[in-house]
Every structure is written in structure tokens, then in C-alpha cells.
Motif scaffolding. Structure first.
Motif, PDB file in Angstrom:
ATOM      1  N   SER A 199       0.785  -1.326   0.059  1.00 27.22           N
ATOM      2  CA  SER A 199      -0.076  -0.094  -0.003  1.00 27.22           C
ATOM      3  C   SER A 199       0.775   1.216   0.101  1.00 27.22           C
ATOM      4  N   ALA A 200       2.303   1.209   0.479  1.00 22.36           N
ATOM      5  CA  ALA A 200       3.182   2.150   0.114  1.00 22.36           C
ATOM      6  C   ALA A 200       3.015   3.085  -1.215  1.00 22.36           C
ATOM      7  N   SER A 201       2.620   2.015  -2.355  1.00 25.00           N
ATOM      8  CA  SER A 201       2.787   2.601  -3.673  1.00 25.00           C
ATOM      9  C   SER A 201       1.740   3.524  -3.807  1.00 25.00           C
ATOM     10  N   TRP A 202       0.589   3.840  -3.137  1.00 27.90           N
ATOM     11  CA  TRP A 202      -0.351   4.973  -2.926  1.00 27.90           C
ATOM     12  C   TRP A 202       0.454   6.265  -3.017  1.00 27.90           C
ATOM     13  N   TYR A 203       1.419   6.297  -2.189  1.00 26.87           N
ATOM     14  CA  TYR A 203       2.178   7.535  -2.097  1.00 26.87           C
ATOM     15  C   TYR A 203       2.521   8.316  -3.413  1.00 26.87           C
ATOM     16  N   ILE A 204       2.715   7.342  -4.536  1.00 27.32           N
ATOM     17  CA  ILE A 204       2.867   7.872  -5.800  1.00 27.32           C
ATOM     18  C   ILE A 204       1.803   7.895  -6.569  1.00 27.32           C
ATOM     19  N   ILE A 205       0.849   6.706  -6.508  1.00 27.07           N
ATOM     20  CA  ILE A 205      -0.356   6.593  -7.152  1.00 27.07           C
ATOM     21  C   ILE A 205      -1.355   7.944  -6.989  1.00 27.07           C
ATOM     22  N   ALA A 206      -1.325   8.494  -5.767  1.00 19.71           N
ATOM     23  CA  ALA A 206      -2.098   9.650  -5.445  1.00 19.71           C
ATOM     24  C   ALA A 206      -1.657  10.720  -6.022  1.00 19.71           C
ATOM     25  N   MET A 207      -0.433  10.938  -6.184  1.00 21.50           N
ATOM     26  CA  MET A 207       0.307  11.850  -6.976  1.00 21.50           C
ATOM     27  C   MET A 207      -0.090  12.014  -8.511  1.00 21.50           C
ATOM     28  N   GLY A 208      -0.265  11.013  -9.010  1.00 23.17           N
ATOM     29  CA  GLY A 208      -0.919  10.870 -10.333  1.00 23.17           C
ATOM     30  C   GLY A 208      -2.125  11.147 -10.517  1.00 23.17           C
ATOM     31  N   ILE A 209      -2.997  10.839  -9.319  1.00 23.36           N
ATOM     32  CA  ILE A 209      -4.639  11.278  -9.579  1.00 23.36           C
ATOM     33  C   ILE A 209      -4.649  12.703  -9.328  1.00 23.36           C
ATOM     34  N   ALA A 210      -3.802  13.119  -8.533  1.00 25.49           N
ATOM     35  CA  ALA A 210      -3.901  14.711  -7.973  1.00 25.49           C
ATOM     36  C   ALA A 210      -3.512  15.503  -9.441  1.00 25.49           C
ATOM     37  N   PHE A 211      -2.591  15.079 -10.272  1.00 23.06           N
ATOM     38  CA  PHE A 211      -2.132  15.631 -11.292  1.00 23.06           C
ATOM     39  C   PHE A 211      -3.327  15.721 -12.331  1.00 23.06           C
ATOM     40  N   VAL A 212      -3.967  14.638 -12.500  1.00 20.12           N
ATOM     41  CA  VAL A 212      -5.153  14.604 -13.502  1.00 20.12           C
ATOM     42  C   VAL A 212      -6.263  15.373 -13.202  1.00 20.12           C
ATOM     43  N   ILE A 213      -6.359  15.539 -11.772  1.00 20.25           N
ATOM     44  CA  ILE A 213      -7.525  16.367 -11.298  1.00 20.25           C
ATOM     45  C   ILE A 213      -6.990  17.909 -11.599  1.00 20.25           C
ATOM     46  N   LEU A 214      -5.863  18.419 -11.622  1.00 25.65           N
ATOM     47  CA  LEU A 214      -5.339  19.555 -11.747  1.00 25.65           C
ATOM     48  C   LEU A 214      -5.355  19.912 -13.317  1.00 25.65           C
ATOM     49  N   ILE A 215      -5.499  18.934 -14.311  1.00 27.50           N
ATOM     50  CA  ILE A 215      -5.509  19.199 -15.842  1.00 27.50           C
ATOM     51  C   ILE A 215      -6.470  20.448 -16.084  1.00 27.50           C
ATOM     52  N   PRO A 216      -7.617  20.468 -15.562  1.00 27.09           N
ATOM     53  CA  PRO A 216      -8.443  21.809 -16.064  1.00 27.09           C
ATOM     54  C   PRO A 216      -7.858  23.343 -15.393  1.00 27.09           C
ATOM     55  N   LEU A 217      -7.077  22.974 -14.448  1.00 31.61           N
ATOM     56  CA  LEU A 217      -6.519  24.306 -13.860  1.00 31.61           C
ATOM     57  C   LEU A 217      -5.330  24.552 -14.358  1.00 31.61           C
ATOM     58  N   ALA A 218      -4.459  23.822 -15.133  1.00 30.32           N
ATOM     59  CA  ALA A 218      -3.287  24.023 -15.784  1.00 30.32           C
ATOM     60  C   ALA A 218      -3.099  25.046 -16.719  1.00 30.32           C
ATOM     61  N   PRO A 219      -4.088  25.215 -17.595  1.00 26.80           N
ATOM     62  CA  PRO A 219      -4.127  26.699 -18.370  1.00 26.80           C
ATOM     63  C   PRO A 219      -4.116  27.726 -17.660  1.00 26.80           C
ATOM     64  N   LYS A 220      -5.023  27.623 -16.479  1.00 24.41           N
ATOM     65  CA  LYS A 220      -5.118  29.028 -15.767  1.00 24.41           C
ATOM     66  C   LYS A 220      -3.845  29.222 -15.040  1.00 24.41           C
ATOM     67  N   PHE A 221      -3.162  28.238 -14.605  1.00 20.27           N
ATOM     68  CA  PHE A 221      -1.941  28.657 -13.900  1.00 20.27           C
ATOM     69  C   PHE A 221      -0.985  29.314 -15.004  1.00 20.27           C
ATOM     70  N   ARG A 222      -0.890  28.842 -16.229  1.00 17.12           N
ATOM     71  CA  ARG A 222      -0.141  29.449 -17.414  1.00 17.12           C
ATOM     72  C   ARG A 222      -0.445  30.867 -17.636  1.00 17.12           C
ATOM     73  N   SER A 223      -1.738  31.080 -17.580  1.00 15.49           N
ATOM     74  CA  SER A 223      -2.249  32.355 -17.934  1.00 15.49           C
ATOM     75  C   SER A 223      -1.991  33.342 -16.995  1.00 15.49           C
ATOM     76  N   SER A 224      -1.610  33.042 -15.843  1.00 14.82           N
ATOM     77  CA  SER A 224      -1.651  34.035 -14.849  1.00 14.82           C
ATOM     78  C   SER A 224      -0.401  34.751 -15.135  1.00 14.82           C
ATOM     79  N   SER A 225       0.537  34.230 -16.059  1.00 11.06           N
ATOM     80  CA  SER A 225       1.914  34.906 -16.318  1.00 11.06           C
ATOM     81  C   SER A 225       2.862  35.524 -15.362  1.00 11.06           C
ATOM     82  N   VAL A 226       2.688  34.683 -14.225  1.00 11.41           N
ATOM     83  CA  VAL A 226       3.949  35.103 -13.077  1.00 11.41           C
ATOM     84  C   VAL A 226       4.906  33.990 -13.180  1.00 11.41           C
TER      85      VAL A 226
END
Length: 256
Positions: A73-100
């Protein structure tokens, strides 16, 4: 001490420094240094984001937990990261558009100077601990591979990483990240059959290791704890400079 191992380690470190020197030639502005000139495509983005999160804690730390009470179950330390990055996909363009270039800069522009300064202090405190942990993990590996004492290994690791990062900024870090994550993933994949052979084969592992250690949920504490990890990663990846800076460096919103 094995001469071949020494040669490989020395060449690896020289390669990292060479990349830092090469990247320094690409630096002409603050934007080049801080966010790699905002020219990262999807492949480099994926590599540097993966390497940012798959480091000492995600390799040695996960192994330590697996050998402890967590098991598979220690593998969830990595798997959870992957899930988090998938969840952040819709926010990624907003991060980039902030131009900071940094998260504190965003807070300063969005709110006021106090917010920017306070967030910078908080992030510095967190990143000092995170960086120290990565240095310690790398030093432990170097200590075993070269037979050096721990302090010497730590000094070497700190100097090499600091030099190539300062020389080339995020562009240097991105290129070295891409190579490092490739070596980590491929290296671990290659190591699996050798590790199983040394352990006497998978059948022997199943007979020797307690059944609960082969479960993907028991050691970590169940689905509630797993959900907690995903939520924690989503929250930290949304505001953590080590992750968000990569989105700021994307070529455009689509690449992010």
C-alpha cells in the motif's frame, strides 16, 4: 570499491554539471532563469513534474514504508500523486495564463505586498525542509555506491545540485529532471527481476511476506487515508512553488 561504479557516478555528475553549463548559455533574462523562458512542451513538462515529485522521498521513503507496516500500500504515495495531477488538468491553463514566475508574485499581484511576502516566507520554510530531505536521500545513495562517509557524500551532492541549478535556472533543472526521472523509472524496472531472484522468486515472497503487506489498502489505513493523500496532493500542487513553477514555464495553456 568497484571502479566501474565510480566511473558511472563521476560521469553522471559531470553530465549534470555540463547540462547546467549548457543551460547557462540560454539565460539572458529573469524569465529565462525563473521559468525557462516559458518554452516547455508537454514532454518536458511531464518529465520535470514527475521528477519533482518522484525523488528521494518517493523512492527510498516508499521502500522504507513498504518494509515497515505499509507493505504494497506504500505505492499509494505515488499513485495519489498521479491522480492529483489528473485532477489539476483543468486548472493547468489557468496557472499558465497568470503570467507570473512565482506563487508569492501571484499573491502580491492578486492581493497586496504583505500577502506576497508572507507566502514567500511560508514556502521558503517548507522548501528548505523538502530540499534537505532530497539532499539526504541522495547522499545516502552516494554513500552506499562509493563507500564514502555520509558527510562527504552530502557535501558532494549539495555542491553538484546547487551548481547546476544556479547556473542554468529552471531550464537546467528541467533537463536534468527529465534524465533523472528516466533513470529512476527505467532503473527500478530493471532492478525488479534481480530483486525477485535474490528473494527466491515471487512464490517465496508470497510465502514469506505477511498477507496484509501484499494488500493495497490495509497498511496505509484504508480508502479514507488514500483519499486524504489525494486531497493533500491536489492542495499542495495547486500552490507549491516546486510544482506550479513548471506550469508557469509551459509553452502555452495547452502544453500545461
Amino acid at each position: 570499491m568497484n571502479g566501474t561504479i565510480i566511473l558511472i557516478v563521476v560521469l553522471y555528475m559531470l553530465l549534470m554539471l555540463a547540462i547546467g553549463y549548457y543551460s547557462s548559455k540560454k539565460i539572458s533574462t529573469n524569465t529565462d532563469f525563473m521559468v525557462a523562458g516559458r518554452r516547455l512542451g508537454p514532454l518536458l513538462m511531464a518529465g520535470t513534474l514527475a521528477a519533482t515529485e518522484i525523488g528521494g522521498g518517493s523512492s527510498l521513503g516508499v521502500v522504507a514504508n513498504a518494509y515497515g507496516s505499509w507493505g504494497m500500500s506504500a505505492s499509494w504515495y505515488i499513485i495519489a500523486m498521479g491522480i492529483a495531477f489528473v485532477i489539476l488538468i483543468p486548472l493547468a491553463p489557468k496557472f499558465r495564463s497568470s503570467s507570473v514566475k512565482t506563487v508569492p508574485e501571484y499573491f502580491r499581484r492578486r492581493y497586496d505586498k504583505f500577502s506576497g511576502g508572507f507566502s514567500a516566507i511560508v514556502m521558503m520554510a517548507a522548501l528548505v525542509g523538502l530540499t534537505a530531505g532530497q539532499f539526504k536521500a541522495s547522499a545516502s545513495i552516494l554513500e552506499v555506491m562509493l563507500g564514502l562517509d555520509y558527510t562527504t557524500s552530502l557535501i558532494i551532492v549539495t555542491l553538484v545540485i546547487t551548481v547546476y541549478a544556479v547556473m542554468g535556472g529552471l531550464w537546467s533543472v528541467t533537463l536534468t529532471d527529465f534524465i533523472q526521472v528516466f533513470l529512476i523509472v527505467i532503473g527500478m524496472a530493471i532492478a525488479i527481476p534481480f530483486a525477485l531472484k535474490l528473494a527466491g522468486g515471487w512464490a517465496t515472497v508470497k510465502q514469506t511476506v505477511p498477507a496484509e503487506h501484499l494488500s493495497l489498502t490495509k497498511g496505509i489505513g484504508g480508502w479514507g487515508q488514500i483519499a486524504g493523500y489525494v486531497i493533500m496532493y491536489v492542495a499542495t500542487f495547486s500552490v507549491g512553488q516546486e510544482a506550479v513553477s513548471r506550469y508557469y514555464a509551459a509553452r502555452d495553456g495547452k502544453a500545461a
